[in-house]
Write a protein that holds these residues in place. Structure first.
Motif, PDB file in Angstrom:
ATOM      1  N   SER A 154       0.815  -1.212   0.000  1.00  0.00           N
ATOM      2  CA  SER A 154       0.000   0.000   0.000  1.00  0.00           C
ATOM      3  C   SER A 154       0.849   1.262   0.000  1.00  0.00           C
ATOM      4  O   SER A 154       0.388   2.331  -0.420  1.00  0.00           O
ATOM      5  CB  SER A 154      -0.930  -0.003   1.221  1.00  0.00           C
ATOM      6  OG  SER A 154      -0.181   0.108   2.430  1.00  0.00           O
ATOM      7  N   LEU A 155       2.087   1.160   0.476  1.00  0.00           N
ATOM      8  CA  LEU A 155       2.980   2.319   0.488  1.00  0.00           C
ATOM      9  C   LEU A 155       3.611   2.586  -0.882  1.00  0.00           C
ATOM     10  O   LEU A 155       3.606   3.728  -1.363  1.00  0.00           O
ATOM     11  CB  LEU A 155       4.093   2.104   1.516  1.00  0.00           C
ATOM     12  CG  LEU A 155       3.867   2.583   2.947  1.00  0.00           C
ATOM     13  CD1 LEU A 155       5.065   2.210   3.798  1.00  0.00           C
ATOM     14  CD2 LEU A 155       3.629   4.074   3.005  1.00  0.00           C
ATOM     15  N   VAL A 156       4.148   1.552  -1.521  1.00  0.00           N
ATOM     16  CA  VAL A 156       5.064   1.764  -2.655  1.00  0.00           C
ATOM     17  C   VAL A 156       4.540   1.284  -3.997  1.00  0.00           C
ATOM     18  O   VAL A 156       5.201   1.511  -5.019  1.00  0.00           O
ATOM     19  CB  VAL A 156       6.418   1.081  -2.365  1.00  0.00           C
ATOM     20  CG1 VAL A 156       7.018   1.606  -1.080  1.00  0.00           C
ATOM     21  CG2 VAL A 156       6.259  -0.444  -2.282  1.00  0.00           C
ATOM     22  N   GLU A 190      -5.494   8.183  -7.482  1.00  0.00           N
ATOM     23  CA  GLU A 190      -5.414   8.129  -6.015  1.00  0.00           C
ATOM     24  C   GLU A 190      -6.360   9.147  -5.383  1.00  0.00           C
ATOM     25  O   GLU A 190      -7.077   8.839  -4.431  1.00  0.00           O
ATOM     26  CB  GLU A 190      -3.985   8.374  -5.552  1.00  0.00           C
ATOM     27  CG  GLU A 190      -3.032   7.204  -5.779  1.00  0.00           C
ATOM     28  CD  GLU A 190      -3.335   6.038  -4.877  1.00  0.00           C
ATOM     29  OE1 GLU A 190      -4.041   6.224  -3.859  1.00  0.00           O
ATOM     30  OE2 GLU A 190      -2.882   4.932  -5.188  1.00  0.00           O
ATOM     31  N   THR A 234      -3.640  -1.241  -4.428  1.00  0.00           N
ATOM     32  CA  THR A 234      -3.182  -0.413  -3.310  1.00  0.00           C
ATOM     33  C   THR A 234      -4.322  -0.120  -2.338  1.00  0.00           C
ATOM     34  O   THR A 234      -4.141  -0.166  -1.111  1.00  0.00           O
ATOM     35  CB  THR A 234      -2.604   0.901  -3.847  1.00  0.00           C
ATOM     36  OG1 THR A 234      -1.579   0.618  -4.795  1.00  0.00           O
ATOM     37  CG2 THR A 234      -2.034   1.744  -2.725  1.00  0.00           C
ATOM     38  N   SER A 258      -4.621  -1.242   1.629  1.00  0.00           N
ATOM     39  CA  SER A 258      -4.775  -0.310   2.752  1.00  0.00           C
ATOM     40  C   SER A 258      -5.913  -0.717   3.673  1.00  0.00           C
ATOM     41  O   SER A 258      -5.869  -0.454   4.878  1.00  0.00           O
ATOM     42  CB  SER A 258      -5.010   1.109   2.222  1.00  0.00           C
ATOM     43  OG  SER A 258      -6.242   1.186   1.540  1.00  0.00           O
ATOM     44  N   ALA A 266      -0.103   5.443   5.917  1.00  0.00           N
ATOM     45  CA  ALA A 266       0.341   4.932   4.618  1.00  0.00           C
ATOM     46  C   ALA A 266      -0.297   5.706   3.477  1.00  0.00           C
ATOM     47  O   ALA A 266       0.355   5.972   2.452  1.00  0.00           O
ATOM     48  CB  ALA A 266       0.002   3.446   4.508  1.00  0.00           C
ATOM     49  N   ARG A 267      -1.556   6.098   3.632  1.00  0.00           N
ATOM     50  CA  ARG A 267      -2.229   6.861   2.577  1.00  0.00           C
ATOM     51  C   ARG A 267      -1.576   8.224   2.371  1.00  0.00           C
ATOM     52  O   ARG A 267      -1.501   8.726   1.244  1.00  0.00           O
ATOM     53  CB  ARG A 267      -3.711   7.027   2.933  1.00  0.00           C
ATOM     54  CG  ARG A 267      -4.509   5.749   2.787  1.00  0.00           C
ATOM     55  CD  ARG A 267      -5.805   5.790   3.556  1.00  0.00           C
ATOM     56  NE  ARG A 267      -6.667   6.881   3.146  1.00  0.00           N
ATOM     57  CZ  ARG A 267      -7.851   7.129   3.708  1.00  0.00           C
ATOM     58  NH1 ARG A 267      -8.285   6.368   4.695  1.00  0.00           N
ATOM     59  NH2 ARG A 267      -8.588   8.130   3.282  1.00  0.00           N
ATOM     60  N   ARG A 282       2.082   7.773   0.832  1.00  0.00           N
ATOM     61  CA  ARG A 282       2.042   7.260  -0.537  1.00  0.00           C
ATOM     62  C   ARG A 282       2.200   8.374  -1.569  1.00  0.00           C
ATOM     63  O   ARG A 282       2.886   8.202  -2.588  1.00  0.00           O
ATOM     64  CB  ARG A 282       0.718   6.520  -0.748  1.00  0.00           C
ATOM     65  CG  ARG A 282       0.600   5.772  -2.070  1.00  0.00           C
ATOM     66  CD  ARG A 282      -0.805   5.251  -2.214  1.00  0.00           C
ATOM     67  NE  ARG A 282      -1.203   4.496  -1.035  1.00  0.00           N
ATOM     68  CZ  ARG A 282      -2.459   4.371  -0.617  1.00  0.00           C
ATOM     69  NH1 ARG A 282      -3.429   4.982  -1.259  1.00  0.00           N
ATOM     70  NH2 ARG A 282      -2.740   3.644   0.436  1.00  0.00           N
TER      71      ARG A 282
END
Length: 546
Positions: A328-330, A373, A423, A427, A439-440, A443
């Motif tokens: 979810s990060l990368v 996103e 992603t 999350s 993380a959101r 990102r």
């Protein structure tokens, strides 16, 4: 500085000092008024109460006469905060049936012998009477007495105990905290039945006077830690505390970090388990979310059912959660970096497919990623705010419709839609909502860095993130422990979950003494083998026939 600005600055300073002086004078006047003792005259006391509450409709003043001498008396309570059945059936009946007494002896007689309601105490200061009234108690005044009684009659409508909605577990208790502090404390005590569970109560907030409880196990929680949290709570100077989030923001170590350093939960079994590991809990009246600290990074990837399942299943699921968090990060940043700077790292067949899809897309990959996103974040927020009946349907249908329409219009490529969808799903799989929010946010930083410097920028951001994580503290304890600094004993309950029988000691980072959790050699060892059991069964059958 020109004379004009000096004169203006001097006037502003004088004005500020005058305002501060007026504010202090009002506070001193209010404090003196609250510390003023009550009068012996019932009419004066009732008049003062009515004026203080502005003749509010919910403040009930019931006048009555007690004893054979028919002494004038009154009971005062706030409707909705008291158990009115207890007031009418117990309190009023006891007052009416009081024997003959003199005014100066009436209060003492009621306190010692007459009234059967528990939690009675005598008070002479208005400050204590106001606090008791706002807490749901009933005040009893008698004409001619310079003291009053505070009877504990808390009640009113409250939400019943239900299954928590934010931390759903497929195995474990089906009960969660409510908005009542006393109920929450009792739910925790049902799990840990020992007098070593200590609870310290205090009131925080000038206007709200919110009840806040600090709970810990004496002998397990370090004294330095309790002293530190107690000082942080007493240092809070604010007008209102409406939710435990207020307390969290005012006592955390790193207020400018996107990573949470205080854990919150609405499950009493989670609180009980953390108390047994040497942590403390902060319970706030009016909210079902209880704060736990010190909080560690790995703690946000642990779930309550991990401790109710076998160790191999729990370990594999924990490792999957950590992998999901990094996805979810990368994931969008890796796509942007690979398609923009490092096409040679993509397999040839896949590169041809992606290039064919992006042939009609007029925007670079970073614009695609940011657009999708942001669109998904809007849909996610809309799904949360809408009613539950239509919220999930709108978010799912909206994502499908917008994604399909964007692909057909040639604004984004199908591969980008897949990456963003993966992603988003990742999350949602993070157990702690606070960590998923972090993380959101991060990102977007990763996407921009990957668009500028490719994998070099992405790797640099990851290094900076880990350095920041290693520098964080939660009430003085390293945030990345037991990974950094490394603690071999605590690794048994980190990313890996050792068998229950192997956890002989509590985490050494939090508990320095009395850290033994269970006896030695708790590994299951059946005394009889399979063959011996079968042999005993056969012998038993033969004896029965004989």
């Amino acid at each position: 500085m020109p004379p004009f600005f000096k004169q203006k600055k001097k006037k502003n300073t004088e004005k500020q000092n005058r305002q501060n002086g007026d504010k202090k004078e009002e506070e001193n006047k209010s404090e003196e008024e609250q510390n003023e003792p009550i009068s012996a005259s019932l009419s004066e006391n009732m008049k003062k109460l009515s004026e203080r509450f502005g003749n509010s409709a919910d403040v009930v003043i019931r006048r009555l006469k007690i004893g054979k001498e028919e002494l004038p008396a009154a009971i005062v309570y706030i409707a909705g905060l008291v158990d009115e059945q207890l007031v009418s059936q117990s309190l009023l009946e006891d007052l009416i049936d009081i024997p003959s007494v003199q005014p100066e002896q009436a209060v003492c007689r009621m306190y010692e012998k007459t009234i059967a309601v528990g939690g009675m105490k005598e008070e002479q200061k208005w400050k204590s009477l106001y606090a008791g009234l706002m807490a749901g108690s009933t005040l009893i005044f008698v004409d001619g007495a310079d003291k009053a009684l505070i009877a504990s009659t808390e009640g009113g409508e409250r939400r019943s105990i239900e299954e928590p909605s934010t931390q759903v577990s497929f195995r474990g208790p089906r009960q969660g905290f409510t908005e009542s502090l006393q109920t929450n404390v009792s739910m925790i005590r049902r799990y840990i039945k020992t007098p070593d569970v200590w609870v310290e109560k205090m009131k925080i907030g000038h206007e709200t006077n919110t009840d806040v409880a600090l709970m810990y196990i004496n002998g397990l929680c370090e004294k330095k830690l309790i002293k530190e949290v107690r000082s942080r709570l007493k240092r809070i100077d604010i007008d209102s505390i409406l939710e435990s989030g207020y307390i969290e923001q005012l006592i955390e170590d790193e207020p400018f970090s996107v990573f949470p350093t205080v854990y919150h939960t609405e499950r009493p079994d989670v609180v009980a388990g953390n108390l047994l590991e040497g942590r403390f809990a902060i319970i706030v009246d009016g909210t079902p979310f209880v704060l736990l600290a010190p909080a560690l990074f790995i703690q946000f990837f642990q779930s309550v059912e991990d401790y109710y399942s076998r160790f191999d299943i729990a370990t594999s699921i924990r490792m999957l959660r950590v992998l999901i968090f990094f996805i979810s990060l990368v994931a969008p940043a890796i796509y942007v970096a690979a398609t923009t700077f490092h096409q040679e790292m993509i397999p040839t067949q896949l590169l041809i497919v992606i290039a064919a899809q992006r042939e009609t897309v007029p925007f670079p990959a970073v614009i695609e990623a940011l657009t999708m996103e942001v669109a998904f974040e809007i849909l996610r927020e809309a799904g949360v705010r809408l009613p539950r009946v239509v919220g999930s349907a709108v978010s799912i249908v909206g994502a499908l419709v917008i994604g399909q329409a964007a692909v057909q219009a040639g604004i984004v490529s199908p591969a980008m839609v897949i990456v963003v969808a993966l992603t988003a799903i990742a999350s949602f799989a993070t157990p702690a909502f606070d960590m998923a929010i972090s993380a959101r946010l991060i990102r977007f930083v990763f996407i921009l860095s990957a668009a500028v410097m490719g994998f070099y920028g992405l790797i640099l951001d990851i290094i900076i993130m880990f350095v920041h994580l290693c520098s964080l503290r939660s009430f003085g304890f390293p945030y990345m422990s037991p990974l950094a600094p490394m603690s071999s004993g605590a690794l048994k309950d980190s990313i890996f979950h050792a068998p229950l029988w192997a956890n002989e000691k509590r985490p050494g980072l939090l508990v320095q003494r009395n850290n033994r959790r269970q006896g030695r050699n708790q590994r299951p060892k059946p005394e009889t083998s399979r063959g011996m059991v079968n042999k005993d069964i056969k012998e038993g059958d033969g004896n029965e026939k004989t």
